[in-house]
Design a protein around this motif. Structure first.
Motif, PDB file in Angstrom:
ATOM      1  N   ASN A  74     -97.855 -36.397  94.148  1.00 42.55           N
ATOM      2  CA  ASN A  74     -96.689 -37.086  93.573  1.00 42.55           C
ATOM      3  C   ASN A  74     -96.046 -36.226  92.486  1.00 42.55           C
ATOM      4  O   ASN A  74     -96.024 -36.599  91.313  1.00 42.55           O
ATOM      5  N   PRO A  75     -95.522 -35.056  92.878  1.00 42.06           N
ATOM      6  CA  PRO A  75     -95.041 -34.106  91.871  1.00 42.06           C
ATOM      7  C   PRO A  75     -93.871 -34.647  91.034  1.00 42.06           C
ATOM      8  O   PRO A  75     -93.734 -34.294  89.864  1.00 42.06           O
ATOM      9  N   GLY A  76     -93.068 -35.517  91.640  1.00 41.57           N
ATOM     10  CA  GLY A  76     -91.934 -36.071  90.903  1.00 41.57           C
ATOM     11  C   GLY A  76     -92.395 -37.034  89.827  1.00 41.57           C
ATOM     12  O   GLY A  76     -91.929 -36.996  88.677  1.00 41.57           O
ATOM     13  N   TYR A  77     -93.317 -37.887  90.177  1.00 40.05           N
ATOM     14  CA  TYR A  77     -93.891 -38.823  89.211  1.00 40.05           C
ATOM     15  C   TYR A  77     -94.560 -38.035  88.078  1.00 40.05           C
ATOM     16  O   TYR A  77     -94.462 -38.396  86.901  1.00 40.05           O
ATOM     17  N   ALA A  78     -95.214 -36.934  88.441  1.00 37.66           N
ATOM     18  CA  ALA A  78     -95.855 -36.087  87.426  1.00 37.66           C
ATOM     19  C   ALA A  78     -94.838 -35.598  86.395  1.00 37.66           C
ATOM     20  O   ALA A  78     -95.096 -35.610  85.191  1.00 37.66           O
ATOM     21  N   VAL A  79     -93.671 -35.207  86.874  1.00 38.42           N
ATOM     22  CA  VAL A  79     -92.624 -34.737  85.961  1.00 38.42           C
ATOM     23  C   VAL A  79     -92.239 -35.852  84.978  1.00 38.42           C
ATOM     24  O   VAL A  79     -92.047 -35.616  83.791  1.00 38.42           O
ATOM     25  N   TYR A  84     -96.005 -30.712  84.416  1.00 39.59           N
ATOM     26  CA  TYR A  84     -94.986 -29.916  85.119  1.00 39.59           C
ATOM     27  C   TYR A  84     -95.548 -28.897  86.099  1.00 39.59           C
ATOM     28  O   TYR A  84     -94.814 -28.055  86.612  1.00 39.59           O
ATOM     29  N   LYS A  85     -96.847 -28.961  86.357  1.00 37.50           N
ATOM     30  CA  LYS A  85     -97.471 -27.943  87.204  1.00 37.50           C
ATOM     31  C   LYS A  85     -96.831 -27.868  88.599  1.00 37.50           C
ATOM     32  O   LYS A  85     -96.727 -26.801  89.192  1.00 37.50           O
ATOM     33  N   TYR A  86     -96.422 -29.001  89.128  1.00 38.03           N
ATOM     34  CA  TYR A  86     -95.868 -29.027  90.494  1.00 38.03           C
ATOM     35  C   TYR A  86     -94.369 -29.333  90.468  1.00 38.03           C
ATOM     36  O   TYR A  86     -93.833 -29.932  91.398  1.00 38.03           O
ATOM     37  N   ASP A  87     -93.716 -28.913  89.390  1.00 39.31           N
ATOM     38  CA  ASP A  87     -92.319 -29.345  89.204  1.00 39.31           C
ATOM     39  C   ASP A  87     -91.342 -28.794  90.240  1.00 39.31           C
ATOM     40  O   ASP A  87     -90.238 -29.312  90.388  1.00 39.31           O
ATOM     41  N   ASP A  88     -91.736 -27.729  90.988  1.00 38.24           N
ATOM     42  CA  ASP A  88     -90.801 -27.213  92.003  1.00 38.24           C
ATOM     43  C   ASP A  88     -91.028 -27.844  93.383  1.00 38.24           C
ATOM     44  O   ASP A  88     -90.411 -27.444  94.356  1.00 38.24           O
ATOM     45  N   VAL A 163     -84.466 -35.136  84.912  1.00 44.28           N
ATOM     46  CA  VAL A 163     -85.475 -34.910  83.877  1.00 44.28           C
ATOM     47  C   VAL A 163     -85.719 -33.409  83.701  1.00 44.28           C
ATOM     48  O   VAL A 163     -85.793 -32.901  82.572  1.00 44.28           O
ATOM     49  N   ILE A 164     -85.820 -32.681  84.793  1.00 43.89           N
ATOM     50  CA  ILE A 164     -86.067 -31.235  84.693  1.00 43.89           C
ATOM     51  C   ILE A 164     -84.893 -30.555  83.973  1.00 43.89           C
ATOM     52  O   ILE A 164     -85.081 -29.709  83.098  1.00 43.89           O
ATOM     53  N   LEU A 165     -83.686 -30.983  84.324  1.00 42.57           N
ATOM     54  CA  LEU A 165     -82.511 -30.386  83.688  1.00 42.57           C
ATOM     55  C   LEU A 165     -82.449 -30.701  82.197  1.00 42.57           C
ATOM     56  O   LEU A 165     -82.103 -29.831  81.385  1.00 42.57           O
ATOM     57  N   ASN A 166     -82.811 -31.921  81.827  1.00 37.21           N
ATOM     58  CA  ASN A 166     -82.587 -32.369  80.441  1.00 37.21           C
ATOM     59  C   ASN A 166     -83.784 -32.259  79.511  1.00 37.21           C
ATOM     60  O   ASN A 166     -83.678 -32.568  78.337  1.00 37.21           O
ATOM     61  N   LYS A 172     -84.321 -22.751  79.758  1.00 32.52           N
ATOM     62  CA  LYS A 172     -83.372 -23.398  80.646  1.00 32.52           C
ATOM     63  C   LYS A 172     -83.183 -22.631  81.963  1.00 32.52           C
ATOM     64  O   LYS A 172     -83.125 -23.238  83.033  1.00 32.52           O
ATOM     65  N   ASP A 173     -83.120 -21.310  81.893  1.00 28.92           N
ATOM     66  CA  ASP A 173     -82.951 -20.535  83.125  1.00 28.92           C
ATOM     67  C   ASP A 173     -84.127 -20.758  84.072  1.00 28.92           C
ATOM     68  O   ASP A 173     -83.958 -20.839  85.292  1.00 28.92           O
ATOM     69  N   GLU A 174     -85.329 -20.856  83.486  1.00 28.88           N
ATOM     70  CA  GLU A 174     -86.504 -21.109  84.318  1.00 28.88           C
ATOM     71  C   GLU A 174     -86.433 -22.493  84.948  1.00 28.88           C
ATOM     72  O   GLU A 174     -86.796 -22.687  86.109  1.00 28.88           O
ATOM     73  N   ARG A 175     -85.956 -23.444  84.192  1.00 30.80           N
ATOM     74  CA  ARG A 175     -85.824 -24.800  84.751  1.00 30.80           C
ATOM     75  C   ARG A 175     -84.796 -24.803  85.872  1.00 30.80           C
ATOM     76  O   ARG A 175     -84.958 -25.482  86.880  1.00 30.80           O
ATOM     77  N   LEU A 176     -83.748 -24.021  85.715  1.00 27.24           N
ATOM     78  CA  LEU A 176     -82.746 -23.943  86.782  1.00 27.24           C
ATOM     79  C   LEU A 176     -83.354 -23.318  88.040  1.00 27.24           C
ATOM     80  O   LEU A 176     -83.080 -23.754  89.164  1.00 27.24           O
ATOM     81  N   ARG A 177     -84.195 -22.309  87.864  1.00 24.85           N
ATOM     82  CA  ARG A 177     -84.851 -21.704  89.035  1.00 24.85           C
ATOM     83  C   ARG A 177     -85.784 -22.704  89.716  1.00 24.85           C
ATOM     84  O   ARG A 177     -85.905 -22.745  90.939  1.00 24.85           O
ATOM     85  N   THR A 178     -86.459 -23.517  88.900  1.00 26.38           N
ATOM     86  CA  THR A 178     -87.314 -24.576  89.447  1.00 26.38           C
ATOM     87  C   THR A 178     -86.471 -25.562  90.262  1.00 26.38           C
ATOM     88  O   THR A 178     -86.835 -25.949  91.371  1.00 26.38           O
ATOM     89  N   ILE A 179     -85.344 -25.932  89.694  1.00 26.68           N
ATOM     90  CA  ILE A 179     -84.451 -26.869  90.388  1.00 26.68           C
ATOM     91  C   ILE A 179     -83.967 -26.267  91.699  1.00 26.68           C
ATOM     92  O   ILE A 179     -83.912 -26.934  92.740  1.00 26.68           O
ATOM     93  N   PHE A 180     -83.674 -24.980  91.657  1.00 24.59           N
ATOM     94  CA  PHE A 180     -83.217 -24.281  92.868  1.00 24.59           C
ATOM     95  C   PHE A 180     -84.271 -24.391  93.978  1.00 24.59           C
ATOM     96  O   PHE A 180     -83.973 -24.741  95.116  1.00 24.59           O
ATOM     97  N   LYS A 181     -85.527 -24.127  93.618  1.00 23.37           N
ATOM     98  CA  LYS A 181     -86.608 -24.223  94.620  1.00 23.37           C
ATOM     99  C   LYS A 181     -86.743 -25.657  95.136  1.00 23.37           C
ATOM    100  O   LYS A 181     -86.910 -25.888  96.326  1.00 23.37           O
ATOM    101  N   ARG A 182     -86.682 -26.587  94.219  1.00 22.66           N
ATOM    102  CA  ARG A 182     -86.901 -27.979  94.572  1.00 22.66           C
ATOM    103  C   ARG A 182     -85.801 -28.506  95.505  1.00 22.66           C
ATOM    104  O   ARG A 182     -86.050 -29.351  96.370  1.00 22.66           O
TER     105      ARG A 182
END
Ligand code: ZN
Ligand code: ZN
Length: 612
Positions: A74-79, A84-88, A163-166, A172-182
């Protein structure tokens, strides 16, 4: 703003996140029965026992392991809880995913069975029951309730991306890369959603359309802007734009698919009833609320309490009527007289510009009352920060506690209060009458001191990850509702009749929530019937009552958590008063009650009785 609704941002987040991403509930009725029959045996053995150290260590390892696997699934619930280990990762709610979840749940239930609960210390024993409940709940959801087949609003990806964005947990750039993968998984996610939805209800389909349309804005708006302004390379930005387009097209496709589906089920009458009926309701109630009562017993209790409160309000009306309506005869119908009084005195309220400042000013006064009367322990190291609700969180509720998750317990606790900027004059006036001079104080007791905020401070000391993550909603809401009455009984507000009248009105809302939820879902109460009950017997405004009707058609059982938890805490206190006689001490009761973390009230009761 709506009502004061949920409150804990974590709980609100859970309620909002998709079922594919959120924890699922529980079990079979027989197993639940067994569980409850077992409990007294646990009680007796715990008293004298020296707990087996090895078994307790094994159990702690087992629960840590279970939680890690749970986050993986449940990576989304984890976020949402700050892990954040499985945030992507975005889990796909397809057939294989559901099967894997059932297999996981059954495996964990079998492993739990292998533990001898009587060898676990009280903290571990309560964690044991909470985990068992959680797994049983999960199984019940997939195998019996099956909302993945009829509730299309289960599927919405925006929350976790938001949540990842905010949330500033990495650059922030790393979070954007995470979002890209997700984002890569989004088209597959919505394909699975469409395959699952076989028997949608009209209400949940409409909600899903509305919410998914709302989700689009995040990708084309805030996310696009953040990406454009970032330090990502030109190539990365190009890829990002392409993926945003894929994502929005998957959402748009889902929305039009739902719109077609809605037309079809409205035309051919094949829509599923949103009411889940008695059998499923009783099971869901047993699993989600974890009460000592059945849903029907709770309903009867709520009815009786409603009548008792009408009686108390009638006495107050007799007292207050001459003060406010000296020249007018009091109506024969007591409920009409009460309503007239409430309307009349609600004009006493703060100015709209001073709303946030007034809330801020009240917190120290509440803290002072609690410590001067030694009602429970307060922790000065963890001050509550009152602030205006951040823009991206507005629209949920007017005031709510925003607490740090279990993985970030050192962070600030915020009391978000939304200023009335978005209202026109009429709306602001109506809102301020609702949250008038008296109700505003009760709201602050509920949300902050000694309600949700104080409970959280105590809960964070219990150090149980299980209780922080799978905390019981009825205990959390019940505590906040309990403190409203407790404060007034201890003399907060000097027994002013107006304050008590307003308190009863506020309390009737929690009681009425239980009554209408059961009546709508189980006994088929109509919209008009529900509105009449809320407006005539709980003195609610039409707008509020309509909003509640809508909520009761979209969720089941959750609305009963406030009254169930409150009435069980109050009953436990009265039970201990009788048992302890002169030795009963209110401060000790509160401190001990809160020391077990957000465990279900029946489990806390068990542990408190054990400790006598
Ligand atoms: Zn006014
Ligand atoms: Zn609350």
């Amino acid at each position: 703003m709506k009502k004061h609704l949920l409150t804990l941002s974590i709980i609100a987040a859970l309620a909002a996140c998709s079922p594919a991403e959120k924890p699922k509930p529980t079990e079979k009725a027989e197993e639940q029965q067994t569980d409850k029959v077992d409990a007294p045996a646990l009680e007796q053995k715990l008293i004298v026992k020296v707990y087996d150290k090895k078994i307790n260590t094994q159990f702690i390892e087992f629960s840590a392991d279970l939680i890690e696997q749970f986050w993986q699934k449940n990576p989304g619930y984890a976020v949402y809880v700050g892990y954040y280990k499985y945030d992507d990762q975005l889990s796909i709610p397809d057939e294989a995913g559901l099967k894997a979840e059932v297999a996981f749940t059954k495996e964990k239930l079998a492993q739990l069975q292998a533990f001898d609960v009587s060898e676990l210390n009280p903290s571990n024993a309560s964690d044991y029951y909470i985990l068992q409940n959680q797994m049983q709940s999960s199984l019940f959801n997939v195998e019996e309730l099956k909302s993945h087949q009829w509730d299309p609003s289960n599927y919405n990806i925006a929350g976790v991306f938001g949540v990842i964005l905010n949330t500033d947990y990495k650059a922030k750039d790393e979070r954007l890369r995470t979002i890209f993968k997700r984002m890569e998984f989004v088209p597959e996610y919505y394909q699975a959603a469409k395959a699952n939805i076989t028997t949608p209800t009209i209400n949940h389909t409409k909600l899903a359309i509305q919410q998914n349309q709302g989700a689009l804005g995040l990708f084309t708006g805030a996310l696009h802007t953040a990406m454009t302004e970032s330090n990502l390379s030109t190539q990365e930005k190009a890829d990002f734009n392409f993926r945003i387009a894929k994502t929005t097209s998957a959402i748009n496709d889902y929305v039009s698919w739902l719109e077609d589906k809605l037309k079809q089920i409205e035309a051919d009458g094949s829509a599923k009833d949103f009411r889940i009926g008695e059998a499923l309701y009783e099971k869901k109630f047993a699993l989600d609320i974890y009460s000592s009562l059945t849903a029907k017993q709770l309903f009867d209790k709520a009815e009786a309490e409603k009548n008792r409160i009408h009686g108390e309000m009638g006495k107050l009306a007799d007292k207050l009527w001459p003060k406010y309506f000296a020249t007018q005869a009091m109506p024969d119908n007591k409920l009409v007289a009460i309503k007239a009084l409430i309307d009349h005195i609600s004009v006493k309220h703060v100015e709209r510009e001073k709303f946030v400042a007034s809330v801020k000013a009240q917190i120290p006064q509440l803290e002072k009352f609690v410590s001067e009367n030694n009602l429970l322990e307060m922790d000065a190291d963890k001050p509550l920060v009152v602030r205006e609700t951040p823009e991206y969180q507005r629209g949920f509720a007017g005031a709510s506690i925003n607490a740090p998750g279990p993985y970030d317990a050192g962070a600030n606790t915020y009391y978000n209060v939304t200023p009335l900027d978005a209202f026109n004059d009429d709306q602001a006036e109506s809102y301020l009458r609702e949250y008038n001079h008296w109700i505003l104080q009760i709201l602050n007791i509920h949300e902050a001191v000694p309600g949700h905020y104080t409970q959280l401070v105590h809960s964070n000391k219990s150090k149980s990850l299980v209780k922080s993550i799978f905390g019981n909603g009825a205990m959390v809401e019940g505590w906040a509702v309990y403190t409203e009455r407790m404060m007034l009984e201890e003399g907060y507000g000097n027994f002013e009749p107006e304050l008590w009248l307003m308190y009863y009105k506020w309390n009737l809302r929690a009681i009425m929530n239980s009554i209408i939820d059961y009546s709508i879902q189980v006994t088929g109460l109509s919209e008009q019937g529900a509105l009449d009950l809320m407006m005539n017997e709980a003195f609610q405004e039409e707008a509020e009552a309509r909003g509640k009707w809508r909520r009761a058609t979209l969720s089941q059982v959750q609305l009963t958590s406030y009254f169930t938890g409150y009435s069980e805490i109050y009953a436990l206190r009265e039970e201990l008063k009788v048992k302890l006689g002169d030795k009963f001490n209110l401060t000790d009761f509160h401190n001990q009650f809160l020391s077990y973390g957000s465990a279900p009230v029946p489990i806390i009761r068990q542990m408190m009785l054990n400790s006598l």
